[in-house]
Design a protein around this motif. Structure first.
Motif, short mmCIF file in Angstrom:
data_model
loop_
_atom_site.label_atom_id
_atom_site.label_comp_id
_atom_site.label_asym_id
_atom_site.label_seq_id
_atom_site.Cartn_x
_atom_site.Cartn_y
_atom_site.Cartn_z
N MET A 139 0.81 -1.22 0.00
CA MET A 139 0.00 0.00 0.00
C MET A 139 0.85 1.27 0.00
O MET A 139 0.38 2.32 -0.41
N THR A 143 -0.39 3.80 -2.71
CA THR A 143 -1.12 4.99 -2.27
C THR A 143 -0.47 6.26 -2.80
O THR A 143 -1.15 7.21 -3.20
N LEU A 155 -7.22 -2.34 -1.82
CA LEU A 155 -6.75 -3.06 -0.64
C LEU A 155 -7.88 -3.77 0.10
O LEU A 155 -7.71 -4.89 0.60
#
Length: 253
Positions: A139, A143, A155
């Protein structure tokens, strides 16, 4: 890991299609070492990371994770972090050439590269939540590249996004027919390689130093870099060549 250098491009290929190019600790270490060796070659201006087989990478080697204990898990994720952060620290841009599925740490690898070109049959997912292992480290670059809400959707659901969606979200830069994937990647690499290696390295460092910072901080970071750049040999040659209407002859190639 296969490495092929045809200056100014170095091509690194994940070559374990039999296990869907799963990113074992060994493969991650091999990738980091191969990328560092390629970047140390001053004739190389761009690194391409590709893969053999129908899957770009299925992420971490789940059998390796299941067989190991906490010390083994610490070693695997430390190797992953070194490899991913190492790509950003290289003095040359890194392009992911993605065909097929890139999941979990495979998706993390794509997001950790500076640029990405995908075939129209590529897909991307962070499906760890479905097997009880949330994609917490994938992530981080994901992100940063596509933003929090889009990343959180990937996710939390684990559902794959297709190449067109990945393009619209900014995870990849180009989507092309699979037959054109290598040529499109090479064309992007060649466009980068036309410039000074020194200046591109400077620009890459500056970009990651300022990205995501408040505007005032970003200018505080980039203004002194711009001042130093304006005085170096590459800038003098490039500006002179532009004014003289001739191709530049970059110092160092």
């Amino acid at each position: 890991m296969q490495a092929c250098v045809e200056a100014p491009i170095a091509r690194l290929t994940l070559a374990r299609p039999q296990n869907r190019n799963a990113l074992s600790a060994e493969l991650l270490d091999d990738l980091a070492a191969a990328a560092a060796r390629a970047a140390a070659d001053t004739s190389v201006k761009v690194i391409v990371i590709a893969a053999q087989g129908p899957v770009f990478s299925s992420g971490h080697d789940l059998r390796e994770l299941l067989a190991g204990g906490t010390p083994d898990h610490e070693a695997v994720f430390a190797s992953c972090r070194r490899a991913m952060e190492g790509l950003r620290a290289l003095p040359v841009p890194v392009i992911a050439e993605v065909d097929g599925l890139a999941t979990a740490a495979g998706c993390q690898l794509v997001a950790s590269c500076d640029l990405a070109v995908a075939s129209d049959r590529a897909a991307f997912a962070t499906p760890g939540v479905r097997i009880g292992l949330f994609c917490s480290t994938p992530m981080v670059p994901l992100t940063a590249v596509i933003g929090p809400r889009r990343a959180l959707e990937m996710l939390l659901t684990g559902e794959p996004v297709d190449a067109a969606t990945a393009l619209s979200w900014g995870l990849v830069n180009r989507v092309v027919p699979v037959a054109d994937l290598t040529s499109a990647t090479d064309a992007l690499a060649a466009a980068i390689a036309a410039s000074s290696r020194e200046v591109v390295a400077l620009g890459k460092r500056a970009f990651y130093a300022q990205v995501g910072r408040p505007e005032v901080d970003a200018y505080d970071i980039t203004t002194p870099i711009m001042v130093d750049n304006a005085s170096n040999d590459a800038a003098r040659e490039g500006i002179g060549a532009f004014l003289e209407k001739r191709p530049p002859r970059w110092p160092g190639g």
